[in-house]
Design a protein around this motif. Structure first.
Motif, short mmCIF file in Angstrom:
data_model
loop_
_atom_site.label_atom_id
_atom_site.label_comp_id
_atom_site.label_asym_id
_atom_site.label_seq_id
_atom_site.Cartn_x
_atom_site.Cartn_y
_atom_site.Cartn_z
N THR A 192 37.86 -27.86 -7.97
CA THR A 192 36.96 -27.39 -9.02
C THR A 192 37.40 -27.93 -10.38
N ARG A 193 36.47 -28.47 -11.12
CA ARG A 193 36.75 -28.90 -12.50
C ARG A 193 36.50 -27.73 -13.44
N VAL A 194 37.47 -27.38 -14.23
CA VAL A 194 37.28 -26.37 -15.27
C VAL A 194 37.05 -27.12 -16.57
N VAL A 195 35.85 -26.99 -17.11
CA VAL A 195 35.44 -27.76 -18.28
C VAL A 195 35.61 -26.89 -19.51
N ASP A 196 36.60 -27.22 -20.32
CA ASP A 196 36.88 -26.46 -21.55
C ASP A 196 35.98 -26.99 -22.67
N LEU A 197 35.10 -26.15 -23.17
CA LEU A 197 34.17 -26.55 -24.23
C LEU A 197 34.84 -26.67 -25.59
N GLN A 198 36.08 -26.19 -25.69
CA GLN A 198 36.86 -26.28 -26.92
C GLN A 198 36.09 -25.74 -28.12
N GLY A 199 35.43 -24.61 -27.92
CA GLY A 199 34.74 -23.95 -29.02
C GLY A 199 33.34 -24.45 -29.29
N LYS A 200 32.93 -25.52 -28.62
CA LYS A 200 31.57 -26.04 -28.80
C LYS A 200 30.57 -25.18 -28.01
N THR A 201 29.29 -25.35 -28.28
CA THR A 201 28.27 -24.46 -27.75
C THR A 201 27.50 -25.10 -26.60
N LEU A 202 27.39 -24.37 -25.50
CA LEU A 202 26.65 -24.82 -24.32
C LEU A 202 25.30 -24.10 -24.28
N LEU A 203 24.23 -24.88 -24.08
CA LEU A 203 22.88 -24.36 -23.95
C LEU A 203 22.20 -25.01 -22.74
N ASN A 256 24.20 -14.08 -23.65
CA ASN A 256 25.44 -14.82 -23.85
C ASN A 256 26.33 -14.66 -22.63
N ALA A 257 27.22 -15.62 -22.44
CA ALA A 257 28.16 -15.56 -21.32
C ALA A 257 29.45 -16.24 -21.73
N GLU A 258 30.51 -15.91 -21.00
CA GLU A 258 31.81 -16.56 -21.24
C GLU A 258 32.00 -17.80 -20.36
N ALA A 259 31.29 -17.82 -19.22
CA ALA A 259 31.50 -18.93 -18.30
C ALA A 259 30.28 -19.12 -17.41
N VAL A 260 30.16 -20.35 -16.89
CA VAL A 260 29.09 -20.70 -15.96
C VAL A 260 29.72 -21.48 -14.81
N ALA A 261 29.37 -21.09 -13.59
CA ALA A 261 29.85 -21.81 -12.41
C ALA A 261 28.70 -22.59 -11.78
N VAL A 262 29.04 -23.79 -11.27
CA VAL A 262 28.02 -24.70 -10.72
C VAL A 262 28.49 -25.21 -9.37
N LEU A 279 33.27 -21.26 -3.58
CA LEU A 279 33.96 -22.06 -4.59
C LEU A 279 32.96 -22.90 -5.38
N ALA A 280 33.32 -23.18 -6.61
CA ALA A 280 32.45 -23.93 -7.52
C ALA A 280 32.90 -25.37 -7.63
N ASP A 281 31.94 -26.27 -7.86
CA ASP A 281 32.29 -27.64 -8.20
C ASP A 281 32.80 -27.71 -9.63
N SER A 282 32.17 -26.94 -10.50
CA SER A 282 32.52 -26.96 -11.93
C SER A 282 32.43 -25.55 -12.49
N ILE A 283 33.29 -25.27 -13.45
CA ILE A 283 33.21 -24.03 -14.23
C ILE A 283 33.29 -24.41 -15.70
N TYR A 284 32.28 -24.01 -16.47
CA TYR A 284 32.24 -24.29 -17.90
C TYR A 284 32.64 -23.02 -18.65
N LEU A 285 33.57 -23.18 -19.60
CA LEU A 285 34.06 -22.03 -20.36
C LEU A 285 34.69 -22.52 -21.66
N GLY A 286 35.12 -21.59 -22.48
CA GLY A 286 35.87 -21.96 -23.69
C GLY A 286 35.03 -22.17 -24.92
N GLY A 287 33.78 -21.70 -24.91
CA GLY A 287 32.92 -21.82 -26.09
C GLY A 287 31.71 -20.93 -25.93
N PRO A 288 30.93 -20.75 -27.00
CA PRO A 288 29.73 -19.94 -26.88
C PRO A 288 28.77 -20.53 -25.84
N ILE A 289 28.21 -19.67 -25.01
CA ILE A 289 27.22 -20.08 -24.01
C ILE A 289 25.96 -19.28 -24.29
#
Length: 596
Positions: free
Chosen positions: A98-109, A70-76, A51-61
Motif C-alpha cells: 500500500t502506498r501512503v500518500v502524504d499530502l503535506q498539508g495540501k488540499t485533496l478534492l 471533510n475527512a482525514e484519509a481516503v483509501a483506494v 487492503l488498499a492500493d493507496s491511502i491519501y492523508l496528511g492534508g484537508p480532504i
C-alpha cells in the motif's frame, strides 16, 4: 499487529515525504498492479480488513459529500474509493504494498468535471498563434496582433505543414482600436498563405483576402441563415469578418484534412492543458462527425488519460450512424463516450450576436439602435429537433446566451415533453448569460439544468456593463443567486477555448464576480466556495448523468482527485485566483504533476 501496521505507516510516510507531495506516479502505479494487491491479500487473508492500493492523508480532504464534508484519509483499491474517514481507521487497510500518500498539508478534492467546453477545438487553439489579450496573451492592439502572427509565422512549423495560418482568441472589446481587424490588416501579415483568426468567443472570425477567396466569399455572397458576412462601408465587398453561420459554414473549406497522427497530437496537446487545471472529465461540446470519428480513433490508440464526453452538433449528426453505435452510452470505452447532442440557438454576447429580447446597450457598428442579435433557426425547426432528441433518448445541450434564445429553448422542451412524455432527461441550458429572473421558475418546471458562465464577469464584465447590456442587465449575467433561490443546482464552466480551461479562474469568478477592473458585478449572485466547488464537481457529474461514480469523495466512486496548493474553503476569497493545481489523479493514477 498494531505495532507492525504503525511501523509500515511510518515507513510509507517517510517515503512519501522524501518524494515530495506524493500523488502516485505512473511508475508507482505500475508497481502496485492487481497482482501485487492480490498477493498482499493472500498474505493477509487472516485480516478481515480489505487492503488498499493507496491511502491519501496528511492534508484537508474536501469530499463534496454533505453527509461527510471533510475527512482525514481516503483509501483506494483498483481505482475506486473503498473508504473515507479517520487516519487511524484507514491505516488499518495498509498492507505491504500500500502506498501512503502524504499530502503535506495540501488540499485533496474530487477531480474537476468540465460542464462545458470543446476539447477538439482546444487542440486547434494549442497549435494556433495566441491572439488572446492580457492577462492570457499580449494582444491589446491590432499592431500587436499582427506582430504575434508574424512571429508565429517565423517560429512555428504549423503554417508550412498545414498551408494556412491560424490565430485564436482575439477580442475586439479589449483592443485599443475597439474594432475587429480587417482583411487588409491580415493581408499585411501574409498574402501568400490564407490567414484566419478566430474571435475569443469562437463565434466570429476574420480572414485575409486569400482565405476569403479559398472560402468562396465574394461581394455576391448572400448572408446564410443565422450568419452575417461583414461588408466594407457603402458596398457589398467583404471586409473579412464572418459572424456565426457565415463563419461556421466556411471552416471545412479552410481547414486542411488532418492525418491520424496530427489529430492525436492536437488532442494530446489539448488534454495536457486540461490536466494542468485538475480536470478528470472533459467535454467536447458541439463536435462534428469528423471530430467524433477522430476522437474514437484517438481513444483506441490510448491517447486519453481522462474521460472525454462528446455532444455532437445535432444538425450535423442527427442521422449519422455514430449515434446508433456503441459509443453513445452512459459508459466510457477507453475514456470516451457520446453523451447526447448539442444545439446552437444563438451567438455571443461579447461579440453582440446573442439573441436578446431587448436591444443591445450600444449596437455594433452598422446596426440600428433596435438591434437585438438574431436566432440560428426558427421555432418550428427547434421544436422538431428537440422532439427527435427526446424520441431517440439523447440528452440535449443548448447554447443559449440571449434571453430570447432561452425562451425558444424552453418552449421547445415543453413541446417535446408534450409530444414524447418522459422524465429525467436533463436538457441543459448552456451559458444562460442573460437569463431573466422570471425565466428561472419556468426553467425549473421544464426540468432544464442550468450550466452558467460566471467567468464572464471577469473577462467581459466591464464590456457587458458599458457596451453590451448596460449596467442593470449586466449585474445579472449568469445569475447563480436566482437559480439557488429557486432550489436548483447549477454548473460553472469556462467554455474553452473561449477562455483557458482554468478551474481556478472559474472558481474565483463564481465566488467573487469581480471584473478586470476590480468591480463586483452582481453581488447577490456571489456564492460561497463550497457551492462553487460543487458546481465544478458533484453537480457537474450530475449534469452528465455520472453522479453515481464521480464528483465527490465517497465509497464506491472513482478515485478521481485533484490536489490544490491551499484550502479554497478557508483561504481568503479574494485570493482564490492564486491557487495552483499540484496534481491531477485519474482512478488513482497521477496524470499530471506540477513542476516544482
Amino acid at each position: 499487529m498494531k505495532q507492525r501496521l504503525l511501523a509500515l505507516a511510518v515507513a510509507s510516510a517517510v517515503t512519501a515525504l522524501v518524494a515530495g507531495c506524493a500523488s502516485p506516479s505512473n511508475s508507482a502505479n505500475s508497481a502496485n498492479s492487481a497482482n501485487s494487491a492480490n498477493s498482499a491479500n493472500s498474505a493477509n487473508s487472516a485480516n478481515s480488513v480489505a487492503l488498499a492500493d493507496s491511502i491519501y492523508l496528511g492534508g484537508p480532504i474536501l469530499t463534496m459529500n454533505d453527509a461527510q464534508p471533510n475527512a482525514e484519509a481516503v483509501a483506494v483499491r483498483a481505482g475506486r474509493i473503498t473508504a473515507v474517514g479517520s487516519r487511524a481507521e484507514l491505516l488499518k487497510m495498509q498492507g505491504a504494498h500500500t502506498r501512503v500518500v502524504d499530502l503535506q498539508g495540501k488540499t485533496l478534492l474530487p477531480g474537476f468535471v468540465d460542464p462545458h467546453s470543446h476539447i477538439s477545438i482546444v487542440g486547434l487553439q494549442a497549435i494556433s498563434a495566441n491572439m488572446l489579450p492580457p492577462p492570457d496573451g499580449n494582444n491589446a492592439s491590432i499592431a500587436q496582433l499582427q506582430e504575434t502572427l508574424r512571429e508565429y509565422l517565423k517560429t512555428s512549423p504549423e503554417p508550412k505543414e498545414l498551408g494556412v495560418v491560424f490565430g485564436f482568441g482575439y477580442d475586439d472589446s479589449q483592443l485599443k482600436e475597439q474594432r475587429h481587424p480587417t482583411r487588409e490588416d491580415l493581408d499585411a501579415v501574409s498574402t501568400t498563405l490564407p490567414v484566419m483568426i478566430i474571435h475569443q468567443s469562437g463565434h466570429l472570425a476574420v480572414l485575409n483576402s486569400l482565405a476569403l477567396k479559398q472560402a468562396g466569399i465574394t461581394a455576391s455572397s448572400v448572408d446564410p441563415q443565422g450568419g452575417v458576412i461583414g461588408r466594407k462601408a457603402g458596398s457589398q465587398e467583404p471586409n473579412g469578418l464572418l459572424e456565426e453561420g457565415a463563419f461556421f459554414s466556411i471552416v471545412p473549406r479552410i481547414m486542411p484534412k488532418l492525418s491520424e497522427a496530427q489529430t492525436s497530437n492536437w488532442l494530446t496537446k489539448a488534454q495536457d492543458l486540461y490536466l494542468q487545471y485538475g480536470y478528470t472529465t472533459v467535454q467536447d461540446g458541439r463536435a462534428d462527425p469528423t471530430n467524433v470519428t477522430q476522437a474514437i480513433a484517438a481513444s483506441k490508440a490510448g491517447v486519453f488519460k481522462i474521460d472525454v464526453v462528446a455532444y455532437p452538433d445535432m444538425v450535423d449528426i442527427a442521422d449519422n450512424a455514430l449515434m446508433d453505435g456503441p459509443y453513445f452510452s452512459r459508459n466510457y470505452t477507453q475514456h470516451y463516450r457520446i453523451g447526447g447532442v448539442k444545439l446552437n440557438l444563438d451567438g455571443s454576447p461579447q461579440g453582440k450576436t446573442a439573441w436578446l429580447s431587448h436591444p443591445y446597450h450600444h449596437a455594433p457598428a452598422g446596426k440600428s439602435a433596435d438591434y437585438a442579435g438574431y436566432n440560428v433557426m426558427p421555432d418550428s425547426e427547434v421544436n422538431d429537433l428537440m422532439t427527435k432528441a427526446f424520441q431517440k433518448g439523447w440528452q440535449v445541450l443548448a447554447h443559449t446566451n440571449g434571453d430570447a434564445a432561452i425562451d425558444q429553448f424552453m418552449g421547445a422542451v415543453r413541446v417535446a415533453n408534450q409530444r414524447v412524455p418522459g422524465s429525467d432527461r436533463r436538457p441543459v441550458m448552456i451559458h444562460g448569460q442573460t437569463l431573466r429572473k422570471d425565466q428561472v421558475p419556468q426553467m425549473a418546471a421544464a426540468g432544464i439544468f442550468p450550466s452558467l458562465f460566471p467567468m464572464h464577469t471577469f473577462y467581459w464584465g466591464d464590456w457587458h456593463r458599458d457596451s453590451v447590456l448596460g449596467p442593470e442587465r449586466a449585474e445579472h449575467i449568469s445569475p447563480t443567486g436566482w437559480v439557488l433561490a429557486q432550489g436548483m443546482r447549477f454548473t460553472s464552466h469556462h467554455d474553452a477555448p473561449v477562455a483557458l480551461p482554468s478551474s481556478i479562474r472559474v472558481l474565483a469568478a463564481t465566488v467573487n464576480r469581480t471584473t478586470r477592473t476590480g468591480k463586483v458585478l452582481g453581488p447577490e449572485h456571489r456564492v460561497d466556495p463550497t457551492t462553487a466547488l460543487k458546481s465544478m464537481t458533484l453537480w457537474a457529474a450530475y449534469q452528465h448523468f455520472e453522479e453515481d461514480r464521480k464528483g465527490s469523495i465517497e465509497t464506491g466512486k472513482l478515485a478521481d482527485f485533484v490536489v490544490l496548493s491551499d484550502n479554497p474553503v478557508t483561504m481568503p476569497k479574494d485570493q482564490l485566483a492564486s491557487l495552483k493545481v499540484l496534481h491531477t489523479i485519474k482512478e488513482d493514477k497521477n496524470v499530471y504533476r506540477a513542476a516544482p
